[in-house]
Design an enzyme around this catalytic site. Structure first.
Site: not given
Length: 291
Positions: A170, A230, A255, A260, A278, A281
């Protein structure tokens, strides 16, 4: 009175906040761009989740719009440039579903390690294929994380509890922050070379688009497993499918997908792929938090 359109399914918690603040709202779910353009001038704000995309055309017709709210982390389904040009504020909820998404990453990693989806399906069919689904431990394995922001740091914390060794690529992570959360900051090439599991925790940008592709996969350890909760588009799905078939990659759990809703995808049907629609969340707690 200010008026808000709720354009996607949202917890009633949002409605309570609007009511308490003397803001009127209407729920109109599943509208297409043409339908949204027709009614956009009626509203001062629009709230969406993942299903609805707020395009430049919608923004241009929404002459009274002041705020566009995304109940979630990413805002790639809102044309930020068009909103900025019109002086419209774009808001998101970057912390509301962080724990839920991080937990889903860990859940998929465990599912891969222990072949849980396939073993579950086999057992329901009465096959009892115990030896076929021998897995691996997470203990002492190297977890390579691409990105370590809010969600990534939570994944790292959970993975430390599983006694994994965590390496992070990162460019925005400082050495001080890496030390604070107990991870080792490394270059991208090293991460690819040594990781047993690789997870992604970055937004989809020009620099991260298809960061996992045939070239980067060739540099990975044989038998690596890849998890993406992500964003779709971070992985070249065709290249990954080839790597799964050649057994260079021993498994992957996704996911999110490039397109989509993903009704058809090159990864679907492959034995070593775990796929969810997905759900990162999708917990009651997260839905209330982002609302």
């Amino acid at each position: 009175m200010k008026k808000v359109l709720i354009a996607d399914k949202l917890s009633v918690a949002a409605e309570k906040v609007f009511t308490a603040n003397n803001i009127s709202y209407e729920k109109k779910i599943g509208l297409n761009e043409k339908e949204l353009c027709k009614i956009a001038p009626e509203y001062h704000g629009i709230v969406v989740r993942s299903a609805t995309t707020i395009t430049k055309k919608i923004i241009d017709t929404g002459i009274n719009l002041k705020v566009l709210g995304r109940a979630g982390i990413g805002i790639d389904n809102i044309d930020i440039s068009a909103a900025t040009n019109k002086g419209i504020v774009v808001m998101n909820t970057p912390f509301g579903n962080s724990i839920t998404t991080a937990e889903h990453t860990i859940a998929l990693m465990m599912s891969l390690a222990r072949n849980i989806p396939n073993a579950n399906s086999s057992t329901h069919q009465g096959k009892w294929e115990k030896s076929k689904y021998t897995g691996i431990e997470l203990y002492s394995k190297i977890l390579g994380m691409i990105g370590c922001g809010n969600i990534g740091s939570i994944v790292a914390d959970r993975a430390k509890g599983l006694k994994m060794h965590i390496k992070v690529y990162d460019p925005y992570l400082t050495e001080e922050r890496a030390t604070e959360i107990g991870v080792e900051k490394v270059e991208f090439e090293e991460l690819l070379k040594v990781s047993d599991f690789i997870t992604l925790h970055v937004p989809l940008t020009k620099s991260t688009k298809e960061i996992i592709n045939s070239t980067s996969i060739k540099k990975m350890k044989d038998g690596v497993k890849i998890i993406n909760c992500a964003r779709g588009g971070l992985v070249n799905e065709n290249d990954l499918a080839d790597a799964i078939k050649s057994e260079k990659v021993s498994g992957a759990a996704f996911d999110v997908f490039s397109n989509e809703p993903a009704k058809d995808n090159v990864l679907f049907g492959l034995d070593k792929i775990v796929a969810t629609p997905h759900l990162g969340a999708s917990t009651e707690e997260a839905q209330e938090n982002v609302a």
